[in-house]
Design a protein around this motif. Structure first.
Motif, short mmCIF file in Angstrom:
data_model
loop_
_atom_site.label_atom_id
_atom_site.label_comp_id
_atom_site.label_asym_id
_atom_site.label_seq_id
_atom_site.Cartn_x
_atom_site.Cartn_y
_atom_site.Cartn_z
N VAL A 104 -93.06 158.77 -95.32
CA VAL A 104 -92.41 157.49 -95.65
C VAL A 104 -91.24 157.72 -96.59
O VAL A 104 -90.17 157.13 -96.43
N VAL A 105 -91.42 158.59 -97.57
CA VAL A 105 -90.34 158.87 -98.52
C VAL A 105 -89.15 159.50 -97.80
O VAL A 105 -87.99 159.12 -98.04
N ALA A 106 -89.41 160.45 -96.91
CA ALA A 106 -88.31 161.09 -96.17
C ALA A 106 -87.56 160.08 -95.32
O ALA A 106 -86.32 160.09 -95.26
N TRP A 107 -88.29 159.18 -94.66
CA TRP A 107 -87.65 158.13 -93.86
C TRP A 107 -86.82 157.21 -94.75
O TRP A 107 -85.67 156.89 -94.45
N GLY A 108 -87.39 156.79 -95.88
CA GLY A 108 -86.69 155.87 -96.77
C GLY A 108 -85.43 156.46 -97.36
O GLY A 108 -84.42 155.76 -97.54
N ARG A 109 -85.46 157.75 -97.68
CA ARG A 109 -84.28 158.39 -98.26
C ARG A 109 -83.14 158.48 -97.26
O ARG A 109 -81.97 158.57 -97.65
N ALA A 110 -83.47 158.47 -95.98
CA ALA A 110 -82.42 158.53 -94.95
C ALA A 110 -81.84 157.15 -94.64
O ALA A 110 -80.83 157.06 -93.93
N MET A 111 -82.44 156.10 -95.17
CA MET A 111 -81.92 154.76 -94.94
C MET A 111 -80.70 154.51 -95.81
O MET A 111 -80.65 154.93 -96.97
N PRO A 112 -79.69 153.78 -95.30
CA PRO A 112 -78.46 153.57 -96.07
C PRO A 112 -78.54 152.44 -97.09
O PRO A 112 -77.53 152.09 -97.69
N ARG A 113 -79.72 151.86 -97.27
CA ARG A 113 -79.86 150.71 -98.15
C ARG A 113 -81.27 150.69 -98.74
O ARG A 113 -82.11 151.54 -98.40
N GLU A 114 -81.49 149.74 -99.65
CA GLU A 114 -82.84 149.55 -100.17
C GLU A 114 -83.78 149.08 -99.06
O GLU A 114 -83.35 148.43 -98.10
N VAL A 115 -85.04 149.44 -99.19
CA VAL A 115 -86.01 149.09 -98.15
C VAL A 115 -87.18 148.32 -98.74
O VAL A 115 -87.53 148.47 -99.92
N ARG A 116 -87.78 147.47 -97.90
CA ARG A 116 -88.95 146.67 -98.30
C ARG A 116 -90.12 147.08 -97.42
O ARG A 116 -90.04 147.02 -96.18
N LEU A 117 -91.21 147.46 -98.07
CA LEU A 117 -92.38 147.98 -97.37
C LEU A 117 -93.61 147.15 -97.70
O LEU A 117 -93.67 146.49 -98.74
N ALA A 118 -94.60 147.26 -96.83
CA ALA A 118 -95.94 146.75 -97.14
C ALA A 118 -96.93 147.88 -96.95
O ALA A 118 -96.89 148.59 -95.94
#
Length: 280
Positions: A104-118
């Motif tokens: 999840v961290v690796a995926w989130g770091r590749a996103m170009p913006r802030e992310v919202r998770l549950a």
């Protein structure tokens, strides 16, 4: 007796009572009783222990020999390099689950913006907190059906100073979660109802271990429900037992655009990642 002799005797006792890590267990319990680090046990190896110090240690060693998890006896467990409060209301954090956090961290770091998770089935909060600690761009909603587990999670969130980024709510799966999420993350119960379990596992809350007759029912339901909460291109990450992974892949392939299964360090299929179609 000096400290080394106490550890030797405790290790022998635990080895004879089913512990698979008797020396480690003996060290963790003694360090807890003496309020020391494990390293300090060796720095003070010739220290003599008096009876008032030995009485609580003997009691914890006896309970460990009866199958109680060390984490419940000490009230804490390390996960992803972070320290967590653990009580019998929640599962003991498992090193295998670190793979879920890392993905999840690796995926989130590749996103170009802030992310919202549950995170569904938040338990002690170790997964949500570890994600937030390693992914500063994430805000997280953690849900659990058990109010006692949520109390433990809340204390851990506060301990790590993440109250502004992690919200906790009570509910069945995603029943009370936001409808617009970038990802859903879960380590839900996935063991079959009739499976024989070791005493150390049986000491943990059954509702957090058993997922139904086949073990995969709750995870299957979450895979289907997640679709309605995800943005286009959103992802669902779930940990599961390798024995039910084949069925979970079938379910995911029926409702997601893509599916990938990740193996843990032991080579077992451990985490399913599924994603929806991106926006046009």
């Amino acid at each position: 007796m000096n400290l080394v002799e106490v550890l030797r005797r405790a290790t022998g006792y635990l080895a004879g009572h089913g512990s698979t890590s008797p020396r480690l267990d003996a060290e963790l319990l003694l360090a807890h009783c003496l309020e020391l680090r494990r390293l300090d046990l060796y720095l003070q190896h010739d220290r003599d222990l008096d009876e008032p110090e030995l009485i609580p240690y003997r009691e914890l060693t006896r309970r460990r020999g009866q199958g109680e998890p060390v984490a419940y006896l000490t009230g804490r467990r390390e996960f992803m390099g972070l320290d967590f409060e653990v009580t019998p209301a929640v599962l003991v954090p498992n090193p295998d689950t670190e793979l879920l956090v890392q993905l999840v961290v690796a995926w989130g770091r590749a996103m170009p913006r802030e992310v919202r998770l549950a995170e569904v089935g938040v338990g002690s909060g170790c997964v949500a907190i570890s994600i937030a600690h390693n992914l500063p761009t994430a805000s997280i909603v953690g849900s659990d059906i058990d109010p006692q587990a949520l109390l433990v999670a809340a204390r851990n969130v506060s301990r790590h100073g993440l109250e502004s980024r992690i919200d906790l709510l009570e509910g069945d799966l995603l029943a009370n979660a936001p409808l617009e999420l970038d990802a859903v993350v879960a380590n839900l119960p996935y063991l079959p109802d009739g499976l024989d379990l070791a005493s150390e596992v049986l000491a943990q809350p059954a509702g957090a271990l058993r997922g139904g007759p086949t073990g995969g029912e709750l995870v299957e339901r979450l895979l289907r429900e997640s679709i309605g909460h995800l943005y286009p291109g959103g992802r669902t990450f779930v940990e599961a037992d390798p024995m039910v992974m084949g069925r979970l892949v079938e379910v995911a392939e029926s409702c997601y655009q893509g599916v990938r299964v990740h193996r843990d360090l032991g080579g077992h299929q451990r985490v399913l990642e599924a994603w929806t179609a991106p926006s046009a």
